[in-house]
Design an enzyme around this catalytic site. Structure first.
Site, short mmCIF file in Angstrom:
data_model
loop_
_atom_site.label_atom_id
_atom_site.label_comp_id
_atom_site.label_asym_id
_atom_site.label_seq_id
_atom_site.Cartn_x
_atom_site.Cartn_y
_atom_site.Cartn_z
N CYS A 114 4.88 -11.17 -16.14
CA CYS A 114 5.65 -11.58 -17.32
C CYS A 114 5.37 -10.72 -18.54
O CYS A 114 6.26 -10.49 -19.35
CB CYS A 114 5.45 -13.06 -17.61
SG CYS A 114 3.77 -13.49 -18.09
N CYS B 147 -6.13 0.46 5.46
CA CYS B 147 -6.48 1.88 5.38
C CYS B 147 -7.50 2.18 4.28
O CYS B 147 -7.80 3.32 3.98
CB CYS B 147 -5.23 2.74 5.20
SG CYS B 147 -4.52 2.69 3.55
N CYS C 90 0.02 3.30 3.56
CA CYS C 90 0.42 2.83 4.89
C CYS C 90 1.46 1.71 4.82
O CYS C 90 1.94 1.26 5.86
CB CYS C 90 -0.81 2.37 5.68
SG CYS C 90 -1.45 0.78 5.15
N CYS D 273 -6.12 -1.94 -0.12
CA CYS D 273 -5.55 -2.10 1.22
C CYS D 273 -6.68 -2.17 2.24
O CYS D 273 -7.43 -1.20 2.42
CB CYS D 273 -4.62 -0.93 1.55
SG CYS D 273 -3.99 -0.99 3.23
N CYS E 18 0.84 -1.20 0.00
CA CYS E 18 0.00 0.00 0.00
C CYS E 18 0.88 1.25 0.00
O CYS E 18 1.79 1.38 0.80
CB CYS E 18 -0.91 0.00 1.23
SG CYS E 18 -1.89 1.51 1.36
N HIS F 46 1.71 -16.95 -20.88
CA HIS F 46 3.06 -16.54 -20.52
C HIS F 46 3.66 -15.88 -21.76
O HIS F 46 3.18 -16.11 -22.87
CB HIS F 46 3.89 -17.76 -20.08
CG HIS F 46 5.20 -17.39 -19.43
ND1 HIS F 46 5.32 -16.36 -18.51
CD2 HIS F 46 6.45 -17.89 -19.57
CE1 HIS F 46 6.58 -16.28 -18.11
NE2 HIS F 46 7.29 -17.19 -18.75
N ASP G 26 14.17 -16.17 -21.20
CA ASP G 26 13.07 -15.74 -20.33
C ASP G 26 13.58 -14.79 -19.25
O ASP G 26 14.24 -15.22 -18.31
CB ASP G 26 12.39 -16.97 -19.70
CG ASP G 26 11.10 -16.59 -18.98
OD1 ASP G 26 11.01 -15.45 -18.47
OD2 ASP G 26 10.19 -17.42 -18.92
ZN LIG Z 1 -2.93 1.07 3.34
#
Ligand SMILES: [Zn+2]
Length: 464
Positions: free
Chosen positions: A312, A289, A257, A286, A254, A339, A356
């Protein structure tokens, strides 16, 4: 860009071929039953009605696309139009860069889409489509409203048929769109300004020095080794990209926070997200918060040089650009089981190497089938010069793969790829065409003899 350079640019050439009136790259595609996203009646009806009025041929051509293609292209067209209608004096809204990823992948390949922009009043400039000052905003609005009403019809129809209005994952795009979009997208890697931008981020001289050092060591161990500096440069680029440059994202921390987030329903992309090809914006929510962290899934490799993160898709997209920026011949490889990665041509070995970036892995093509246990079906490689079905390189169980390949007819796939290659290669010098053909023959021989898994390919270091 001077007009001579521009005329030779692959992006420009493919662009010319899609001018109004130009035939579809492969005309047979649209009639393939596998590509009909809608029952014939529903897609014929609007076409017939609109065709009656001669002035809206572009919108009617757009309407002939499958539902999802239409919805996606029309959404972007409305964004362009609404931006101008909302802020008619804002310069930035009046021009669309031709190399822009959203434009080149979502409009350019779609029959009727660019024609709609011309009908709105856009004109073709050197590097941009421009809506000139003298152009009529009224006319733009007429075309815009026609597109919007066609969109509404389709939205209403799907509300009637789909009882639950769940915001599910997007349906997979049609095979045609995937091929067209990828083969268009790789042209972005050839833009000189993007390659320059990439070189500004890559520690070029450091990687070159390390590659030269490694080559010296290899030669001291084996005098007549055929490995060359580019092979080591590829390894160094892979290492740098994974260890120092790009970051994998499952869920973002987040930004308010620092807490853990969870991916919730998608958010609406802003005009700026769309500018950088982010049709999807994830919501990394989140719960601590209640902040919705936006994670736009950018498709523009230049933007990715700045954000330096993703899954990817972002990794392979940005890495392929970095390869091209260092002068390595590279392909963007798309696997239908979700992929993507890169292939680099090794001139010392005269073959394409699996590469890759997410795994910092070179030349371990059985990693997915043997290592990850994937059930592969279609793997297609795209470069500025060709499209190649490379599925067979990545499998040692060809018969199982053949049994799974039911999405499209093999003949359709072959013809479609041949059509794309014909268009792409028509402007190449004869010498280069011969070279590519020579490589293709080597490749086909490789494909025809399935590999035997080696113990080191069964390891899996992945964070996938
Ligand atoms: Zn947060």
């Amino acid at each position: 860009m001077c007009s001579a350079t521009r005329a030779a640019h692959p992006l420009y050439l493919s662009w010319r071929s899609r001018r109004p009136g130009a035939a579809l790259l492969v005309p047979a595609l649209s009639s393939h039953p596998a590509l009909r996203c809608e029952p014939p009646a529903s897609c014929l009806q609007p076409r017939v009605t609109v065709m009656a009025s001669s002035e809206s041929s572009a919108v009617s051509e757009l309407c002939q696309n499958g539902r999802q293609v239409f919805m996606d292209a029309s959404q972007l067209l409305l964004t362009y139009a609404d931006n101008i209608l909302r802020s008619p004096n804002e310069e930035k809204y009046r021009s669309i860069r031709i190399g822009n990823t959203a434009f080149s992948t979502r409009l350019l390949p779609v029959p009727g889409a660019v024609e709609c922009l011309f009908e709105m009043g856009f004109e073709e400039g050197e590097t941009h489509l421009v809506f000139p000052k003298k152009a009529s905003v009224e006319k733009l609005k007429v075309v815009r409203d026609r597109i919007a009403s066609e969109r509404d019809k389709r939205l209403n129809r799907s509300n009637l048929t789909a009882a639950s209005a769940t915001e599910s994952a997007q349906p997979a795009p049609s095979p045609n769109l995937t091929l067209q979009a990828n083969s268009q997208h790789v042209l972005v890697y050839e833009l000189p300004e993007l390659q320059q931008k990439a070189r500004e981020h890559i520690p070029v001289s450091e990687l070159n020095a390390r590659a030269q050092e490694k080559l010296k060591q290899a030669r001291s161990l084996e005098v007549d080794t055929t490995v060359n500096e580019d092979d080591f440069l590829t390894l160094e680029l892979l290492r740098w990209f994974k260890e120092q440059f790009f970051v994998w994202v499952d869920s973002l921390p987040c930004s308010k926070c620092g807490g853990q987030t969870q991916t919730k329903e998608s958010l609406t992309p802003s005009a700026d997200d769309l500018r950088w090809g982010a049709q999807r914006v994830e919501n990394h929510y989140c719960s601590k918060c209640q902040y919705a962290n936006r994670f736009p899934r950018y498709n523009d490799p230049g933007k990715l040089l700045e954000t330096r993160r993703g899954r990817c898709g972002e990794w392979a997209n940005c890495f392929t650009l970095c390869c091209r920026a260092l002068g390595l011949e590279a392909r963007y490889v798309w696997d239908s089981t979700d992929h993507v990665w890169t292939e680099v041509f090794s001139s010392s070995q005269n073959r394409w190497l699996h590469c890759d970036p997410c795994e910092n892995t070179l030349d371990k093509p059985l990693l997915y089938e043997v290592g990850w246990g994937k059930k592969l079906s279609y793997i297609i490689a795209f470069s500025k010069e060709e499209v190649v079905d490379v599925t067979w390189r990545y499998s040692c169980k060809h018969e199982e793969v053949i049994a799974r390949r039911k999405d499209v007819r093999e003949s359709w796939l072959r013809e479609t790829i041949a059509g794309l290659n014909k268009t792409r290669q028509q402007s190449l010098p004869e010498q280069r065409k011969k070279e590519l053909l020579g490589r293709l023959i080597v490749e086909i021989v490789e494909f025809m003899s399935p590999k035997t898994p080696k113990p080191d390919q069964e390891f899996c270091f992945c964070t996938h």
